[in-house]
Design a protein around this motif. Structure first.
Motif, PDB file in Angstrom:
ATOM      1  N   LEU A 289       1.005  -1.228   0.069  1.00 31.44           N
ATOM      2  CA  LEU A 289      -0.086  -0.027  -0.008  1.00 31.44           C
ATOM      3  C   LEU A 289       0.804   1.375   0.037  1.00 31.44           C
ATOM      4  CD1 LEU A 289      -2.889   1.244   0.502  1.00 31.44           C
ATOM      5  CD2 LEU A 289      -2.297   1.200   2.796  1.00 31.44           C
ATOM      6  N   LEU A 290       1.937   1.197   0.883  1.00 34.54           N
ATOM      7  CA  LEU A 290       2.697   2.446   0.896  1.00 34.54           C
ATOM      8  C   LEU A 290       3.466   2.697  -0.464  1.00 34.54           C
ATOM      9  CD1 LEU A 290       4.392   1.710   4.422  1.00 34.54           C
ATOM     10  CD2 LEU A 290       2.625   3.748   3.802  1.00 34.54           C
ATOM     11  N   ARG A 291       3.761   1.659  -1.111  1.00 33.01           N
ATOM     12  CA  ARG A 291       4.389   1.876  -2.478  1.00 33.01           C
ATOM     13  C   ARG A 291       3.286   2.235  -3.440  1.00 33.01           C
ATOM     14  NH1 ARG A 291       6.637  -2.934  -0.865  1.00 33.01           N
ATOM     15  NH2 ARG A 291       5.411  -4.133  -2.312  1.00 33.01           N
ATOM     16  N   ALA A 292       2.145   1.592  -3.427  1.00 33.81           N
ATOM     17  CA  ALA A 292       1.230   2.010  -4.566  1.00 33.81           C
ATOM     18  C   ALA A 292       0.505   3.209  -4.378  1.00 33.81           C
ATOM     19  CB  ALA A 292      -0.116   0.984  -4.522  1.00 33.81           C
ATOM     20  N   VAL A 293       0.491   3.898  -3.152  1.00 33.37           N
ATOM     21  CA  VAL A 293      -0.336   5.029  -3.251  1.00 33.37           C
ATOM     22  C   VAL A 293       0.823   6.293  -2.950  1.00 33.37           C
ATOM     23  CG1 VAL A 293      -2.375   3.990  -1.985  1.00 33.37           C
ATOM     24  CG2 VAL A 293      -0.607   5.083  -0.715  1.00 33.37           C
ATOM     25  N   ALA A 294       1.915   5.834  -3.226  1.00 32.86           N
ATOM     26  CA  ALA A 294       3.045   7.022  -2.755  1.00 32.86           C
ATOM     27  C   ALA A 294       2.628   8.148  -3.720  1.00 32.86           C
ATOM     28  CB  ALA A 294       4.252   6.653  -3.385  1.00 32.86           C
ATOM     29  N   GLY A 295       2.803   9.356  -2.994  1.00 31.93           N
ATOM     30  CA  GLY A 295       2.448  10.808  -4.021  1.00 31.93           C
ATOM     31  C   GLY A 295       1.618  11.617  -3.501  1.00 31.93           C
ATOM     32  N   ASP A 296       0.794  12.134  -4.256  1.00 32.94           N
ATOM     33  CA  ASP A 296      -0.267  12.985  -3.712  1.00 32.94           C
ATOM     34  C   ASP A 296      -1.611  12.257  -3.230  1.00 32.94           C
ATOM     35  OD1 ASP A 296      -2.346  14.914  -3.540  1.00 32.94           O
ATOM     36  OD2 ASP A 296      -1.843  16.051  -5.296  1.00 32.94           O
ATOM     37  N   PRO A 297      -1.788  12.436  -1.904  1.00 32.88           N
ATOM     38  CA  PRO A 297      -3.099  11.453  -1.323  1.00 32.88           C
ATOM     39  C   PRO A 297      -4.427  11.765  -2.206  1.00 32.88           C
ATOM     40  CG  PRO A 297      -2.256  13.226   0.143  1.00 32.88           C
ATOM     41  CD  PRO A 297      -1.419  13.174  -0.878  1.00 32.88           C
ATOM     42  N   SER A 298      -4.479  12.985  -2.747  1.00 32.32           N
ATOM     43  CA  SER A 298      -5.582  13.492  -3.462  1.00 32.32           C
ATOM     44  C   SER A 298      -5.811  12.617  -5.028  1.00 32.32           C
ATOM     45  CB  SER A 298      -5.718  14.872  -3.933  1.00 32.32           C
ATOM     46  OG  SER A 298      -4.825  15.073  -4.985  1.00 32.32           O
ATOM     47  N   LYS A 299      -4.771  11.652  -5.120  1.00 32.01           N
ATOM     48  CA  LYS A 299      -4.787  11.030  -6.495  1.00 32.01           C
ATOM     49  C   LYS A 299      -4.770   9.539  -6.060  1.00 32.01           C
ATOM     50  CE  LYS A 299      -1.743  14.155  -9.301  1.00 32.01           C
ATOM     51  NZ  LYS A 299      -3.057  14.831  -9.886  1.00 32.01           N
ATOM     52  N   LEU A 300      -5.217   9.184  -4.864  1.00 34.07           N
ATOM     53  CA  LEU A 300      -5.731   7.921  -4.414  1.00 34.07           C
ATOM     54  C   LEU A 300      -6.584   7.036  -5.522  1.00 34.07           C
ATOM     55  CD1 LEU A 300      -5.400   5.689  -1.889  1.00 34.07           C
ATOM     56  CD2 LEU A 300      -7.602   6.870  -1.210  1.00 34.07           C
ATOM     57  N   GLN A 301      -6.143   5.946  -5.883  1.00 25.19           N
ATOM     58  CA  GLN A 301      -7.060   5.412  -6.797  1.00 25.19           C
ATOM     59  C   GLN A 301      -7.885   4.321  -5.821  1.00 25.19           C
ATOM     60  OE1 GLN A 301      -4.184   5.649 -10.846  1.00 25.19           O
ATOM     61  NE2 GLN A 301      -5.212   3.684 -10.246  1.00 25.19           N
ATOM     62  N   ILE A 302      -8.877   3.743  -6.496  1.00 24.44           N
ATOM     63  CA  ILE A 302      -9.644   2.574  -5.535  1.00 24.44           C
ATOM     64  C   ILE A 302      -8.992   1.200  -5.731  1.00 24.44           C
ATOM     65  CG2 ILE A 302     -11.713   4.081  -5.642  1.00 24.44           C
ATOM     66  CD1 ILE A 302     -12.573   1.740  -8.000  1.00 24.44           C
ATOM     67  N   MET A 303      -8.364   1.238  -6.895  1.00 23.82           N
ATOM     68  CA  MET A 303      -7.761  -0.096  -7.342  1.00 23.82           C
ATOM     69  C   MET A 303      -6.371   0.150  -8.004  1.00 23.82           C
ATOM     70  SD  MET A 303      -9.567  -1.609 -10.781  1.00 23.82           S
ATOM     71  CE  MET A 303     -11.155  -0.727 -10.366  1.00 23.82           C
ATOM     72  N   TYR A 304      -5.390  -0.787  -7.977  1.00 25.24           N
ATOM     73  CA  TYR A 304      -4.114  -0.782  -8.573  1.00 25.24           C
ATOM     74  C   TYR A 304      -3.693  -2.075  -9.222  1.00 25.24           C
ATOM     75  CZ  TYR A 304      -3.678   3.379  -5.799  1.00 25.24           C
ATOM     76  OH  TYR A 304      -3.757   4.617  -5.225  1.00 25.24           O
ATOM     77  N   GLY A 305      -2.924  -2.431  -9.951  1.00 24.83           N
ATOM     78  CA  GLY A 305      -2.459  -3.543 -10.528  1.00 24.83           C
ATOM     79  C   GLY A 305      -1.833  -4.326  -9.358  1.00 24.83           C
ATOM     80  N   PRO A 306      -1.272  -5.664  -9.427  1.00 28.94           N
ATOM     81  CA  PRO A 306      -0.578  -6.516  -8.487  1.00 28.94           C
ATOM     82  C   PRO A 306       0.633  -5.808  -8.228  1.00 28.94           C
ATOM     83  CG  PRO A 306      -1.704  -7.979 -10.218  1.00 28.94           C
ATOM     84  CD  PRO A 306      -1.823  -6.452 -10.773  1.00 28.94           C
ATOM     85  N   ARG A 307       1.466  -5.249  -9.038  1.00 29.86           N
ATOM     86  CA  ARG A 307       2.644  -4.771  -8.757  1.00 29.86           C
ATOM     87  C   ARG A 307       2.578  -3.221  -8.359  1.00 29.86           C
ATOM     88  NH1 ARG A 307       5.847  -5.851 -14.053  1.00 29.86           N
ATOM     89  NH2 ARG A 307       3.993  -5.030 -14.915  1.00 29.86           N
TER      90      ARG A 307
END
Length: 593
Positions: A289-307
């Motif tokens: 999670l920490l890696r996937a959502v790194a950056g601007d929290p306003s750009k949080l996505q509801i889903m990401y790829g497995p990597r």
């Protein structure tokens, strides 16, 4: 034509997964990851789109099948006029080279067998270049390559690789299919029997950590094994399901790609794993999670790829007719660009549950929570697409607002109970404001029920979560009245629909089946309301919907009497685990803080 969904067994190696039916046909497999293009796509088309059959030469369905205890090692028994055989299917947990191993073991008499390998890369669209090299069969197409090892003779037939052989009692004939990048040399052949022993041992060691010892031991263990199989080991990501485009409405267009890591699904999965002794996965997911959502929290996505991939562009595959003609087949998911307010609450609640379970607090994870709460402070008043990812105009969904309340509530508790530091007074103020707004605008006096969105008259099964997250006690008359309304209007043949598409516009044509997770939520609400016998009866009804291997899809078509939706589905198995724990009667609801 593919088999009914409930005919399929799951194989997996915590990198990707395969589905094999009762006839011994492996109809779905994506290499090397869950989200990679399929090399067998008969599930969404025909056998010409790729499959691998291992079964009696005369055809036929198995007479029995089961997983070895605590594992995903599948044993399928076929009985014929000439004798009996068992096909052992598994995917060894691995570091690099992904593979599928199938071993045919003779049990009695002599049985003529057939292996038919039809490889079609890129979701059934590419016929590979097949050749023999160093005693192995190699298939190459674009970036993908597969090598095929077996001691029996293989010949070409109708653009497939076929082996015809006999087995007698005590014979064991192995087949190994291994993926590698086409620009690299094939990996060394493996010993399939050693791989079987190592796979058995790996699953036995993992299953031994299970702490649940209640009355539904088998169902809970099988569900947890499915959830483990849906984890992507290299990163800690957890996918919602290993399939795409299994329809929610047979013959309809509600067909979506679930091979990605929804933050919502993953947090529910982690709650179930942590609560039953599997904290290692929670730590790995937190790091993902920490890696996937790194950056601007306003750009949080509801889903990401497995990597942790962010670009999940949705497209249609016109060459695949779809499962039982349910077109279009989609890959990617446009919902990745949606704004779903509830995700904030689910992520923060999951990290809160980790703290409750004794997982060491990571300062980076707490910093992320603080940033998410700061962003949520500016956004919770906005409309969104909601938990069900409607493809219509945004609304003020009641469930979304309640989960925003959960986010602030868990932030407050992190300070109060765990000594974390943050602007707790501001969080309390937001928590109180959301609660007041929901009680004022999410409730409809005429219906005597909470409703799907502010100003709406529509019911929504997501409202069943209110007591499960601690927003209101189940004994509150408003909640009890809402449950009764849902039972009257959304329950069909004892199972709960998410909502009525005719009443609540979701931007799509057609209908859908009963949503199994929502039905488990009803079990939990009934238990909290003291309607214990009804809760037990409904839970047993849900257990009866599992296939013979204990697997559940996302939904159930009550008219057709069939599982529908992507399969097997994390949501359904997570909810089974939670309800089983709730029904043990230990006095504390699983979801409550």
């Amino acid at each position: 034509m593919p088999s009914p969904i409930e005919s399929y067994a799951l194989l997996g190696d915590t990198h990707t997964a395969a589905l094999v039916d009762r006839h011994g046909s492996l109809d779905w497999l994506c290499f090397p990851r869950f989200s990679s293009p399929a090399c067998f796509a008969a599930l969404l088309g025909t056998r010409e789109n790729g499959h691998w059959l291992v079964g009696p030469a005369g055809g036929g369905e198995c007479t029995s099948r089961s997983y070895r205890n605590g594992s995903l090692v599948l044993e399928t028994r076929f009985e014929t006029a000439g004798g009996a055989v068992t096909v052992i299917d598994f995917m060894p947990p691995r570091d690099q080279a992904p593979d599928v191993v199938r071993i045919v073991r003779g049990e009695s008499g002599r049985v003529a067998m057939r292996s038919e390998l039809r490889i079609r890369f890129d979701y059934g669209s590419i016929v590979p270049w097949v050749r023999r090299a160093d005693g192995r069969i190699s298939a190459v197409g674009g970036p993908d390559a597969l090598c095929f090892d077996t001691p029996v003779e293989v010949h070409g037939e109708g653009m497939s690789s076929v082996a015809e052989f006999e087995v007698g009692a005590g014979d064991e004939i192995p087949f190994v299919l291994m993926w590698h990048p086409s620009h690299q040399s094939p990996p060394p052949a493996i010993d399939p029997f050693r791989a079987l022993a190592e796979t058995d041992a790996w699953w036995a060691e993992w299953s031994a950590r299970l702490t649940y010892e209640g009355p539904w031991q088998e169902a809970v263990e099988r569900s947890l094994i499915v959830l483990k199989a849906l984890t992507y080991h290299p990163t800690g990501g957890i996918v919602a399901a290993p399939t795409t485009s299994i329809p929610e409405d047979l013959g309809g267009v509600r067909n979506w790609d679930y091979r990605y890591c929804w933050l919502r699904d993953a947090t529910f999965t982690l709650d179930a794993l942590v609560a039953t002794g599997h904290t290692e996965e929670a730590i790995a997911w937190r790091d993902w999670l920490l890696r996937a959502v790194a950056g601007d929290p306003s750009k949080l996505q509801i889903m990401y790829g497995p990597r942790g991939e962010r670009r999940l562009q949705e497209e249609e595959l016109p060459w695949l007719p779809g499962y039982e003609g349910s077109a279009p087949v989609r890959i990617g998911n446009a919902a990745s660009d949606q704004f779903q307010l509830d995700v904030y609450g689910e992520v923060i609640d999951s990290l809160h549950q980790g703290r409750k379970a004794g997982i060491e607090i990571d300062p980076n994870a707490w910093a992320l929570e603080c940033m998410l709460l700061e962003d949520l402070s500016e956004r919770w008043r906005l409309p969104d697409e909601g938990i069900w990812e409607v493809r219509a105009e945004r609304r003020h969904f009641t469930h979304s607002k309640v989960l925003a309340w959960v986010a602030f509530d868990r932030g407050v508790k992190a300070v109060e109970r765990f000594g974390q530091h943050g602007p707790v007074e501001a969080w309390r103020a937001h928590r109180d404001a959301i609660r007041a707004e929901v009680l004022a605008h999410g409730w409809d006096d005429d219906r005597r029920s909470f409703v799907q969105s502010y100003g709406s008259k529509a019911l929504d099964a997501s409202l069943l979560i209110l007591p499960l997250v601690g927003f209101l006690p189940a004994s509150d008359e408003r909640m009890a009245s809402t449950v009764r309304a849902i039972e009257r209007e959304l329950v069909v043949d004892g199972l709960v629909r998410r909502y009525d598409p005719a009443e609540a516009d979701d931007g799509l044509p057609g209908d859908e089946g009963a949503f199994l997770m929502c039905t488990f939520w009803l079990v939990d609400c009934l238990e909290q309301m003291g309607r214990i016998d009804e809760a037990h009866d409904l839970f047993e009804r849900l257990l009866d919907l599992r296939n013979d291997l204990g697997l559940l899809a996302e939904q159930y078509d009550t008219k057709a009497g069939r599982l529908v939706g992507n399969y097997p589905q994390a949501f359904s198995h997570v909810s089974l685990v939670h309800s089983a724990r709730n029904l043990e009667g230990d006095g504390e609801a699983v979801h409550r803080c």
